[in-house]
Enzyme design. Sequence first.
Site, PDB file in Angstrom:
ATOM      1  N   THR A 407       0.874  -1.163   0.000  1.00 26.42           N
ATOM      2  CA  THR A 407       0.000   0.000   0.000  1.00 26.42           C
ATOM      3  C   THR A 407       0.909   1.210   0.000  1.00 26.42           C
ATOM      4  OG1 THR A 407      -1.707  -1.239   1.191  1.00 26.42           O
ATOM      5  CG2 THR A 407      -1.825   1.119   1.412  1.00 26.42           C
ATOM      6  N   GLU A 427      -3.939  -3.533  -2.768  1.00 29.62           N
ATOM      7  CA  GLU A 427      -3.904  -4.648  -1.815  1.00 29.62           C
ATOM      8  C   GLU A 427      -2.579  -5.376  -1.854  1.00 29.62           C
ATOM      9  OE1 GLU A 427      -4.955  -7.741   0.990  1.00 29.62           O
ATOM     10  OE2 GLU A 427      -3.966  -7.924  -0.916  1.00 29.62           O
ATOM     11  N   ASP A 447      -9.577  -9.274   0.660  1.00 25.17           N
ATOM     12  CA  ASP A 447      -9.647  -8.722   2.012  1.00 25.17           C
ATOM     13  C   ASP A 447     -10.916  -9.159   2.730  1.00 25.17           C
ATOM     14  OD1 ASP A 447      -7.241  -7.478   2.137  1.00 25.17           O
ATOM     15  OD2 ASP A 447      -7.981  -5.434   1.905  1.00 25.17           O
ATOM     16  N   SER A 471     -10.810  -3.016   5.841  1.00 27.80           N
ATOM     17  CA  SER A 471      -9.426  -2.610   5.619  1.00 27.80           C
ATOM     18  C   SER A 471      -8.780  -2.236   6.942  1.00 27.80           C
ATOM     19  CB  SER A 471      -9.384  -1.413   4.662  1.00 27.80           C
ATOM     20  OG  SER A 471      -8.088  -0.856   4.587  1.00 27.80           O
ATOM     21  N   SER A 472      -7.445  -2.252   6.962  1.00 29.75           N
ATOM     22  CA  SER A 472      -6.687  -1.740   8.106  1.00 29.75           C
ATOM     23  C   SER A 472      -6.082  -0.370   7.823  1.00 29.75           C
ATOM     24  CB  SER A 472      -5.555  -2.714   8.464  1.00 29.75           C
ATOM     25  OG  SER A 472      -6.070  -3.924   8.939  1.00 29.75           O
ATOM     26  N   GLY A 493      -0.528  -3.551   5.338  1.00 27.25           N
ATOM     27  CA  GLY A 493      -1.530  -4.570   5.617  1.00 27.25           C
ATOM     28  C   GLY A 493      -2.128  -4.372   6.997  1.00 27.25           C
TER      29      GLY A 493
END
EC number: 2.3.2.2
Length: 586
Positions: A407, A427, A447, A471-472, A493
Amino acid sequence: MFHNYSWRHFCTLFPLYFLNSSLLAAGQAADAVAPEAATGIQVQTLTHANKFMVATANPVASQAGYDVLKAGGSAIDALVAVQMTLGLVEPQSSGLGGGAFVVYYDAKEQKLTTFDGRETAPMAATPELFQDDKGEPLSFYTAVVGGRSVGTPGTVKLMGELHDKYGTLPWKDLLEPAAKIAQEGFIVSPRLAEAIKGSAEYLSRYPKTKSYFFNYDGTPVEAGSRMTNTAYYKTLNLLAVYGPDEFYTGQIAKDIVSQVQIIADNPGVLSEQDFANYTVKERTPVCLPYKKFDVCGMGPPSSGALTVGQILGITQEFDLAKMGANSPEAWQIIGDASRLAFADRGRYMADTDFVPMPQGLLDKNYLAERAKLITPGKALETVSAGEPEWRHPITQADDISIELPSTSHISIVDKDGNAVSVTTTIENGFGSNVMSNGFLLNNELTDFSFKSHQNGYPIANRLEPGKRPRSSMSPTIIMKDDKPYLVVGSPGGSRIIGYVAKTLIAHIEWGMDIQEAISLPNMLNRFGTYDLEKGTQAERFEKPLTDMGFKVSIKDLNSGIQGIIIEDTGLLGGADPRREGLVLGD
């Protein structure tokens, strides 16, 4: 003041830049409060500016943003130029085929808001998309590589709508720098070259992808070589002339859908209607009061602000400032707080347009009760989700999903005080490995949890048509006295959450400047194992943490944190030395 280098200057400079890091740093040791300066990590120095600042993961992208800000453009103008450039020079991490989350402060309106440009699941997708004919989850790379994992991209529409709201320079002018670089070429950095080499098996599977990332003799392109991208140049020209809608209703959408569906070994179900239906959503920020600040970020479908907020809310029940950064006990408390937060994340957090979620995840009393589970000096033996306030509770199972660290993060502040924190992604490294129109397509659907139910109960982050995967990504703006104080975020991630929390604790609790806080060796715990950054002073915590009861793993923890502090006297910026990041300002 920084010199206004052209993109050609950086292309010429790149090989030397990556061999001789003294171009970006004075090589001073980090403050001894650290752990000390990390072996194997380039030490960078704090960057100062008076008017505006941009921090990105790549020098060419930072230069593109700087040039826009120098020309009088807004933070959003600079963001558009940066994102278009990153998609070209850092294609493994983000781009037109992916999605992003934005936290934005509008100085004129004195308002903080967020924008959700996350990819969506195709309407033809089912919860069984990543299961075999026996109902068992597919292996990760079986699911990722090919068209099956591709969700509807949101980045282009996100950039377009933000520009419509907050842009000041013409849209076409903001695409021109990246288009010129695509046509004339850029120098491949060592990081990109190494990523291509590491993903050679999958990148060589599809003709368009292979022809771009490999030489005629089949060898991966090497660092220092020049790459052009005629297809990307044509795409940007189309977007410049016809606007972002061309991506969603024109030939580009048709090409992407065709490419996704004709992948013989792993076709997807993305359709032109999915593109036509895609919407960007403005959402209310999620904020946690923390010391004298409000830590604000992206709510669901991101778990970032909630989980970072829980970690901070739990740890502030302890005196981390007194313990200091060299205290194993402080890191034990942070690690256990993170484990408790991740337990709630796995049980409750998902796209709230599709599933209900507890209201009390950041409630002060709830977090204080969670903190009571932690015994300083002794690791928690077991961790489970808590029971926050929930007006209409349902029984759900813990999530089963994988989120890998490829990312990018962008932090920008303009001359008018507008600030934007953006985490952007396709991703996995190189996404689905499928290319169309000069850019890679995401694998964002992986995800989602590959299982839809566990032990008879539904999983909140299960795949559903039109849903946005959890998502994180944790783009963050910290507010102080109702004004932005710190703009920060990271790739990585599910480790993004730990990287951001570490940086905030290091700055606020331990008094490090933003560069020191970013450079501080990474130490984090998500699911029970304490990860310590390989080759750094973090390794000295292995024995004390093991003695406390943790399982410890020493590994590369390649964050990419970019941060800008806004003070009355000016701007202070830091870039993560683990990547190719660069801060530029005036």
